[in-house]
Motif scaffolding. Structure first.
Motif, PDB file in Angstrom:
ATOM      1  N   ARG A 203       0.848  -1.195   0.000  1.00  0.00           N
ATOM      2  CA  ARG A 203       0.000   0.000   0.000  1.00  0.00           C
ATOM      3  C   ARG A 203       0.878   1.236   0.000  1.00  0.00           C
ATOM      4  N   LEU A 204       0.492   2.232  -0.793  1.00  0.00           N
ATOM      5  CA  LEU A 204       1.173   3.524  -0.792  1.00  0.00           C
ATOM      6  C   LEU A 204       0.132   4.611  -0.606  1.00  0.00           C
ATOM      7  N   THR A 205       0.432   5.533   0.312  1.00  0.00           N
ATOM      8  CA  THR A 205      -0.440   6.675   0.537  1.00  0.00           C
ATOM      9  C   THR A 205       0.339   7.969   0.331  1.00  0.00           C
ATOM     10  N   VAL A 206      -0.372   8.997  -0.096  1.00  0.00           N
ATOM     11  CA  VAL A 206       0.177  10.350  -0.178  1.00  0.00           C
ATOM     12  C   VAL A 206      -0.698  11.226   0.709  1.00  0.00           C
ATOM     13  N   ASN A 207      -0.093  11.774   1.757  1.00  0.00           N
ATOM     14  CA  ASN A 207      -0.821  12.581   2.738  1.00  0.00           C
ATOM     15  C   ASN A 207      -2.007  11.806   3.316  1.00  0.00           C
ATOM     16  N   GLY A 208      -1.806  10.490   3.518  1.00  0.00           N
ATOM     17  CA  GLY A 208      -2.838   9.657   4.098  1.00  0.00           C
ATOM     18  C   GLY A 208      -3.847   9.111   3.117  1.00  0.00           C
ATOM     19  N   GLN A 209      -3.833   9.564   1.870  1.00  0.00           N
ATOM     20  CA  GLN A 209      -4.775   9.102   0.850  1.00  0.00           C
ATOM     21  C   GLN A 209      -4.176   7.920   0.103  1.00  0.00           C
ATOM     22  N   VAL A 210      -4.932   6.824   0.027  1.00  0.00           N
ATOM     23  CA  VAL A 210      -4.426   5.627  -0.636  1.00  0.00           C
ATOM     24  C   VAL A 210      -4.333   5.865  -2.133  1.00  0.00           C
ATOM     25  N   ARG A 211      -3.151   5.624  -2.691  1.00  0.00           N
ATOM     26  CA  ARG A 211      -2.930   5.744  -4.129  1.00  0.00           C
ATOM     27  C   ARG A 211      -2.671   4.377  -4.780  1.00  0.00           C
ATOM     28  N   GLN A 212      -1.960   3.496  -4.075  1.00  0.00           N
ATOM     29  CA  GLN A 212      -1.684   2.160  -4.598  1.00  0.00           C
ATOM     30  C   GLN A 212      -2.043   1.134  -3.523  1.00  0.00           C
ATOM     31  N   ASP A 213      -2.744   0.090  -3.916  1.00  0.00           N
ATOM     32  CA  ASP A 213      -3.154  -0.968  -2.982  1.00  0.00           C
ATOM     33  C   ASP A 213      -3.300  -2.249  -3.797  1.00  0.00           C
ATOM     34  N   ALA A 214      -2.352  -3.171  -3.642  1.00  0.00           N
ATOM     35  CA  ALA A 214      -2.323  -4.364  -4.488  1.00  0.00           C
ATOM     36  C   ALA A 214      -1.555  -5.458  -3.755  1.00  0.00           C
ATOM     37  N   THR A 215      -1.418  -6.584  -4.397  1.00  0.00           N
ATOM     38  CA  THR A 215      -0.589  -7.666  -3.867  1.00  0.00           C
ATOM     39  C   THR A 215       0.440  -8.067  -4.916  1.00  0.00           C
ATOM     40  N   THR A 216       1.516  -8.649  -4.435  1.00  0.00           N
ATOM     41  CA  THR A 216       2.619  -8.993  -5.328  1.00  0.00           C
ATOM     42  C   THR A 216       2.287 -10.161  -6.250  1.00  0.00           C
ATOM     43  N   ASP A 217       1.120 -10.785  -6.096  1.00  0.00           N
ATOM     44  CA  ASP A 217       0.763 -11.877  -7.005  1.00  0.00           C
ATOM     45  C   ASP A 217       0.308 -11.365  -8.372  1.00  0.00           C
ATOM     46  N   ASP A 218       0.265 -10.031  -8.554  1.00  0.00           N
ATOM     47  CA  ASP A 218      -0.098  -9.467  -9.857  1.00  0.00           C
ATOM     48  C   ASP A 218       1.125  -9.280 -10.759  1.00  0.00           C
ATOM     49  N   MET A 219       2.303  -9.727 -10.300  1.00  0.00           N
ATOM     50  CA  MET A 219       3.497  -9.628 -11.146  1.00  0.00           C
ATOM     51  C   MET A 219       3.335 -10.438 -12.427  1.00  0.00           C
ATOM     52  N   ILE A 220       3.829  -9.895 -13.522  1.00  0.00           N
ATOM     53  CA  ILE A 220       3.871 -10.641 -14.782  1.00  0.00           C
ATOM     54  C   ILE A 220       5.015 -11.650 -14.751  1.00  0.00           C
ATOM     55  N   TYR A 221       6.199 -11.190 -14.338  1.00  0.00           N
ATOM     56  CA  TYR A 221       7.360 -12.059 -14.151  1.00  0.00           C
ATOM     57  C   TYR A 221       7.666 -12.100 -12.666  1.00  0.00           C
ATOM     58  N   ASN A 222       7.629 -13.289 -12.070  1.00  0.00           N
ATOM     59  CA  ASN A 222       7.832 -13.352 -10.620  1.00  0.00           C
ATOM     60  C   ASN A 222       9.302 -13.133 -10.259  1.00  0.00           C
ATOM     61  N   VAL A 223       9.544 -13.028  -8.968  1.00  0.00           N
ATOM     62  CA  VAL A 223      10.886 -12.717  -8.465  1.00  0.00           C
ATOM     63  C   VAL A 223      11.920 -13.720  -8.971  1.00  0.00           C
ATOM     64  N   PHE A 224      11.573 -14.987  -8.965  1.00  0.00           N
ATOM     65  CA  PHE A 224      12.527 -16.028  -9.351  1.00  0.00           C
ATOM     66  C   PHE A 224      12.818 -15.972 -10.854  1.00  0.00           C
ATOM     67  N   GLU A 225      11.787 -15.689 -11.634  1.00  0.00           N
ATOM     68  CA  GLU A 225      11.996 -15.532 -13.080  1.00  0.00           C
ATOM     69  C   GLU A 225      12.873 -14.319 -13.376  1.00  0.00           C
ATOM     70  N   GLN A 226      12.727 -13.279 -12.582  1.00  0.00           N
ATOM     71  CA  GLN A 226      13.561 -12.089 -12.767  1.00  0.00           C
ATOM     72  C   GLN A 226      15.032 -12.411 -12.532  1.00  0.00           C
ATOM     73  N   ILE A 227      15.316 -13.119 -11.450  1.00  0.00           N
ATOM     74  CA  ILE A 227      16.702 -13.472 -11.137  1.00  0.00           C
ATOM     75  C   ILE A 227      17.280 -14.376 -12.229  1.00  0.00           C
ATOM     76  N   ALA A 228      16.494 -15.344 -12.681  1.00  0.00           N
ATOM     77  CA  ALA A 228      16.961 -16.243 -13.740  1.00  0.00           C
ATOM     78  C   ALA A 228      17.282 -15.466 -15.017  1.00  0.00           C
ATOM     79  N   TYR A 229      16.440 -14.505 -15.355  1.00  0.00           N
ATOM     80  CA  TYR A 229      16.621 -13.710 -16.572  1.00  0.00           C
ATOM     81  C   TYR A 229      17.893 -12.878 -16.488  1.00  0.00           C
TER      82      TYR A 229
END
Length: 282
Positions: A203-229
């Protein structure tokens, strides 16, 4: 296990183990460079957990960037499905493979340090990201073994100067590398504490207002695929930082950019939060 770099007001940098709202100084045991101990972190773990150094309340110390001297700070662009779509709607084509760029390491600052809005731009943007810290030298790492080379995780705000990112330079590097535009922290959370790096709410807020709210499962390339690449191309070293992408909700599509005085808070479950005030360039 959580390890922080910190100092008392007007004191030298130290390393400490974080336990809730307390910090135990472990510098006499392991020194004051977190990057230097990463290859030996597994072996040092029992001693660090058993350490009984001087204790401080977190509120009484100044936290520094957990890694302030990596050899490489790399970021992947448009790696969340919803963010890639909002970028497409803003006129940025969706890449067909992993899109990597450098953030110059001189941009790194601590989890509560000010972030400078440059006088030459009015397009200062925020991007909450899960940052991966590499724990040992590695090359040609298969995705199914990539977790073995991860030391731990940080919260990152991949601060971006949009006009320099998309208009003033043919690569992302300049728009991603202004001084102070790499706040990291609040500490290194070691990999063993995170069951799945792809199931974390951010979650990211600016002056207390939520701007981003998500989970890391929305990655196109996961962490392990990134390292392999990446390790097909070059060797990753202990302390290298990989910013693994940001979800939707950035300021660019609505031109809701950061201004001096804004307070940006970025938080990832299990890793803590960083909070930075935007200040005008002197």
């Amino acid at each position: 296990m959580k390890i922080a770099r910190f100092h008392r007001p007007d004191g030298p940098t130290r390393l400490g183990r974080v336990d809730d709202d307390q910090l135990t100084d472990i510098s006499d045991l392991v020194g004051t460079s977190l990057r230097a101990i990463l290859p030996d972190l597994t072996e040092l773990r029992p001693q660090i957990l058993a350490a009984h150094g001087v204790r401080h309340a977190l509120a009484d110390v100044v936290l520094e960037a957990p890694i302030d001297d990596p050899q490489k700070y790399l970021g992947i662009g448009m790696n969340y499905r919803e963010h890639a779509e909002e970028a497409r709607q803003a006129g940025i084509p969706i890449p067909t493979s992993q899109l990597w760029f450098n953030k110059q390491v001189s941009c790194i600052v601590g989890p509560h340090d000010p972030v400078v809005k440059p006088a030459i731009s009015d397009e200062l943007d925020y991007e909450i990201e899960l940052a991966v810290v590499i724990g040992r030298r590695c090359k040609n790492v298969p995705a199914d073994r990539a977790r073995e080379v991860i030391a731990g995780y940080l919260v990152a705000n991949d601060v971006s100067v949009r006009d320099w990112l998309q208009k003033r330079s043919p690569t992302f590097t300049l728009g991603k590398s202004f001084d102070t535009h790499g706040p990291l922290g609040p500490w290194l959370t070691t990999d063993d504490e995170i069951a799945d790096p792809h199931g974390l709410r951010m979650r990211l807020t600016v002056n207390g207002q939520v701007r981003q709210d998500a989970t890391t499962d929305d990655m196109i390339y996961n962490v392990f695929e990134q390292i392999a690449y990446l390790t097909q191309v070059f060797t990753l070293m202990p302390g290298d930082i990989l910013a693994t992408g940001t979800p939707s909700g950035i300021g660019a599509p609505t031109r809701t950019f950061l201004q001096a005085g804004d307070v940006v808070r970025a938080e990832i479950d299990g890793l803590g939060a960083i909070e930075n005030r935007i200040v005008a360039e002197p």
